[in-house]
Design a protein around this motif. Sequence first.
Motif, PDB file in Angstrom:
ATOM      1  N   ASN A  94       0.928  -1.340  -0.010  1.00  0.00           N
ATOM      2  CA  ASN A  94      -0.076  -0.087   0.133  1.00  0.00           C
ATOM      3  C   ASN A  94       0.984   1.212   0.004  1.00  0.00           C
ATOM      4  O   ASN A  94       0.540   2.245  -0.589  1.00  0.00           O
ATOM      5  N   ILE A  95       1.953   1.026   0.676  1.00  0.00           N
ATOM      6  CA  ILE A  95       2.769   2.214   0.648  1.00  0.00           C
ATOM      7  C   ILE A  95       3.683   2.777  -0.625  1.00  0.00           C
ATOM      8  O   ILE A  95       3.531   3.912  -1.113  1.00  0.00           O
ATOM      9  N   ARG A  96       4.082   1.646  -1.434  1.00  0.00           N
ATOM     10  CA  ARG A  96       4.476   1.694  -2.620  1.00  0.00           C
ATOM     11  C   ARG A  96       3.397   2.343  -3.601  1.00  0.00           C
ATOM     12  O   ARG A  96       3.635   3.088  -4.238  1.00  0.00           O
ATOM     13  N   THR A  97       2.014   1.697  -3.634  1.00  0.00           N
ATOM     14  CA  THR A  97       0.976   2.354  -4.240  1.00  0.00           C
ATOM     15  C   THR A  97       0.792   3.823  -3.983  1.00  0.00           C
ATOM     16  O   THR A  97       0.640   4.433  -5.056  1.00  0.00           O
ATOM     17  N   ALA A  98       0.973   4.129  -2.642  1.00  0.00           N
ATOM     18  CA  ALA A  98       0.506   5.447  -2.479  1.00  0.00           C
ATOM     19  C   ALA A  98       1.646   6.380  -2.856  1.00  0.00           C
ATOM     20  O   ALA A  98       1.343   7.361  -3.634  1.00  0.00           O
ATOM     21  N   MET A  99       3.047   6.106  -3.072  1.00  0.00           N
ATOM     22  CA  MET A  99       3.902   6.913  -3.454  1.00  0.00           C
ATOM     23  C   MET A  99       4.034   6.782  -5.077  1.00  0.00           C
ATOM     24  O   MET A  99       4.174   7.978  -5.742  1.00  0.00           O
ATOM     25  N   ASN A 100       3.398   5.789  -5.516  1.00  0.00           N
ATOM     26  CA  ASN A 100       3.189   5.496  -7.256  1.00  0.00           C
ATOM     27  C   ASN A 100       2.077   6.722  -7.547  1.00  0.00           C
ATOM     28  O   ASN A 100       1.935   7.339  -8.746  1.00  0.00           O
ATOM     29  N   ARG A 101       1.439   6.880  -6.558  1.00  0.00           N
ATOM     30  CA  ARG A 101      -0.137   7.900  -6.968  1.00  0.00           C
ATOM     31  C   ARG A 101       0.325   9.184  -6.532  1.00  0.00           C
ATOM     32  O   ARG A 101      -0.719  10.055  -6.662  1.00  0.00           O
ATOM     33  N   GLY A 102       1.619   9.556  -6.173  1.00  0.00           N
ATOM     34  CA  GLY A 102       1.800  10.949  -5.753  1.00  0.00           C
ATOM     35  C   GLY A 102       1.967  11.159  -4.454  1.00  0.00           C
ATOM     36  O   GLY A 102       2.097  12.550  -4.136  1.00  0.00           O
ATOM     37  N   ALA A 103       1.912  10.420  -3.483  1.00  0.00           N
ATOM     38  CA  ALA A 103       2.123  10.979  -2.075  1.00  0.00           C
ATOM     39  C   ALA A 103       3.461  11.305  -1.890  1.00  0.00           C
ATOM     40  O   ALA A 103       4.605  10.769  -2.738  1.00  0.00           O
ATOM     41  N   PHE A 104       3.787  12.393  -1.295  1.00  0.00           N
ATOM     42  CA  PHE A 104       4.958  12.963  -1.034  1.00  0.00           C
ATOM     43  C   PHE A 104       5.892  12.284  -0.001  1.00  0.00           C
ATOM     44  O   PHE A 104       6.986  12.092  -0.294  1.00  0.00           O
ATOM     45  N   ASP A 105       5.226  11.660   1.113  1.00  0.00           N
ATOM     46  CA  ASP A 105       5.998  11.001   2.163  1.00  0.00           C
ATOM     47  C   ASP A 105       4.957   9.827   2.748  1.00  0.00           C
ATOM     48  O   ASP A 105       3.638   9.942   2.366  1.00  0.00           O
ATOM     49  N   PHE A 106       5.532   9.378   3.931  1.00  0.00           N
ATOM     50  CA  PHE A 106       4.512   8.266   4.627  1.00  0.00           C
ATOM     51  C   PHE A 106       5.261   8.176   5.912  1.00  0.00           C
ATOM     52  O   PHE A 106       6.484   8.504   6.113  1.00  0.00           O
ATOM     53  N   VAL A 107       4.492   7.909   6.849  1.00  0.00           N
ATOM     54  CA  VAL A 107       4.871   7.392   8.189  1.00  0.00           C
ATOM     55  C   VAL A 107       4.195   6.157   8.609  1.00  0.00           C
ATOM     56  O   VAL A 107       3.256   5.684   7.773  1.00  0.00           O
ATOM     57  N   THR A 108       4.485   5.380   9.386  1.00  0.00           N
ATOM     58  CA  THR A 108       3.948   4.117   9.584  1.00  0.00           C
ATOM     59  C   THR A 108       3.383   3.900  11.024  1.00  0.00           C
ATOM     60  O   THR A 108       3.936   4.726  12.014  1.00  0.00           O
ATOM     61  N   LYS A 109       2.425   3.276  11.130  1.00  0.00           N
ATOM     62  CA  LYS A 109       1.989   2.891  12.740  1.00  0.00           C
ATOM     63  C   LYS A 109       2.562   1.935  13.144  1.00  0.00           C
ATOM     64  O   LYS A 109       2.961   0.793  12.609  1.00  0.00           O
ATOM     65  N   PRO A 110       2.786   1.585  14.701  1.00  0.00           N
ATOM     66  CA  PRO A 110       2.169   2.829  15.480  1.00  0.00           C
ATOM     67  C   PRO A 110       3.239   3.848  15.242  1.00  0.00           C
ATOM     68  O   PRO A 110       4.360   4.071  15.135  1.00  0.00           O
ATOM     69  N   VAL A 111       2.442   5.196  14.958  1.00  0.00           N
ATOM     70  CA  VAL A 111       3.107   6.568  14.855  1.00  0.00           C
ATOM     71  C   VAL A 111       3.916   6.923  15.784  1.00  0.00           C
ATOM     72  O   VAL A 111       4.055   6.957  16.974  1.00  0.00           O
ATOM     73  N   ASN A 112       5.317   6.985  15.255  1.00  0.00           N
ATOM     74  CA  ASN A 112       6.421   7.725  16.002  1.00  0.00           C
ATOM     75  C   ASN A 112       6.294   9.178  15.703  1.00  0.00           C
ATOM     76  O   ASN A 112       6.404   9.809  15.053  1.00  0.00           O
ATOM     77  N   PHE A 113       5.741  10.017  16.958  1.00  0.00           N
ATOM     78  CA  PHE A 113       5.404  11.428  16.855  1.00  0.00           C
ATOM     79  C   PHE A 113       6.457  12.012  16.489  1.00  0.00           C
ATOM     80  O   PHE A 113       6.325  13.374  15.829  1.00  0.00           O
ATOM     81  N   GLU A 114       7.687  11.879  17.021  1.00  0.00           N
ATOM     82  CA  GLU A 114       8.824  12.497  16.540  1.00  0.00           C
ATOM     83  C   GLU A 114       9.155  12.743  15.201  1.00  0.00           C
ATOM     84  O   GLU A 114       9.457  13.580  14.437  1.00  0.00           O
ATOM     85  N   ASP A 115       8.857  11.451  14.680  1.00  0.00           N
ATOM     86  CA  ASP A 115       9.124  11.143  13.130  1.00  0.00           C
ATOM     87  C   ASP A 115       7.982  12.088  12.270  1.00  0.00           C
ATOM     88  O   ASP A 115       8.314  12.548  11.630  1.00  0.00           O
ATOM     89  N   LEU A 116       6.884  11.867  12.995  1.00  0.00           N
ATOM     90  CA  LEU A 116       5.653  12.608  12.381  1.00  0.00           C
ATOM     91  C   LEU A 116       6.032  13.976  12.206  1.00  0.00           C
ATOM     92  O   LEU A 116       5.750  14.844  11.276  1.00  0.00           O
TER      93      LEU A 116
END
Length: 394
Positions: A94-116
């Motif tokens: 899904n992350i690869r599909t999102a990036m192929n559809r033009g997403a600028f970046d991604f974060v993963t769950k559980p969300v690391n809020f410093e990374d976010l």
Amino acid sequence: MAIRILSVDDEQDMEMLILQLFRKQIRDKKYEFVFANNGIEALEKLEEVGDVSLILSDINMPGMDGLTFLAKINEKQNPLLKSIMVSAYGDMDNIRTAMNRGAFDFVTKPVNFEDLEITISKTVEHIEMLTSLEKGREQLIAIQNDLSVAKEIQLSMLPKTVPANIGKAGIDLHAFLQPAKVVGGDLYDYFMMDEDRLFFMIGDVSDKGIPAALFMAITKAIFKSQFSNRNGDSLVQKVKIVNEFLCEDNSMFMFVTAFICILNTKTGVVEYVDAGHEPPIIQRADGTTELVKKQEGMALCFDPEYEYESRFLTLNAGDKFVLYTDGVTDANNLSGVRYGLHHLQDFFTTGEGSTQKSAKDMNEVTLSSLVEFIGPATQFDDITMLSLRVMNGE
């Protein structure tokens, strides 16, 4: 102005966590958050609030999932709207599909809020850079549009056609200006002062571009005003008045070289003032050429007290008179070779310029010769010519 961020997530605690994490940025009006529970609601929010710059969206949501929502966002074709997608750790498909559809970046769950926080900050910086570039592009387009209008206004100040009374007076005349930039500082003018006297002149402002164009417009207007005025002042007196006016408040220290003439169409006598300009070329009816001898006259705008002197020459039937600016003689090719005055005189003595019958043809073949000489090099100065031929008695 705050960056508006749309957070799309079906987990209710996500809103509380974001408001807590970014409380300082919200308080400082750096970020403004809008929340939606799924893609359908998010699309409604986009229409409702407008001006959203960044979308933080979960991928797995009921109603409309994040990937479908991302596809809908792409349909808006807004290059300044960026998306950060959120998905479960390890959900690379899904992350690869999102990036192929033009997403600028991604974060993963559980969300690391410093990374976010870092990811959002990085995306905001990118958006601000794109916004700045877009504003610069819009300003450039506006400037280009303004310059195009300025060019039309400037060229409209120069005579486009030769009045019929000049032809009736037995004079064939043609002039053109080809600016090096969108607008330039060269000028020319011509008109019958009365039944027997033709005024014509050519000039060159010292600078280039917009400043030169503005000063050119002023110079052209003052000359027109003075030489259209039948107050009995002599050629020298009128040039002195023009010079005094141009010297006033000349904070940019610009100057104008000019060659100003009055031709008596009955006698062929030309009275002229050389204000530091290039020497005109006379092509006699028998094919010989000569340069008008330089009198070391000072360019306009240097000294308001300067006393100009006029000189005289005579044009007979079939003679041609060629005025030009230094954009002609100073033209360079890629090798750095200068076109030069000798080349120009030879062109009218034995070259293609020697065989032309009309003033227009003389100008056109000269311009063609210059274009061929310059080749792929850049034209760095305005090219302007005014040519006339005495037809009386031919």
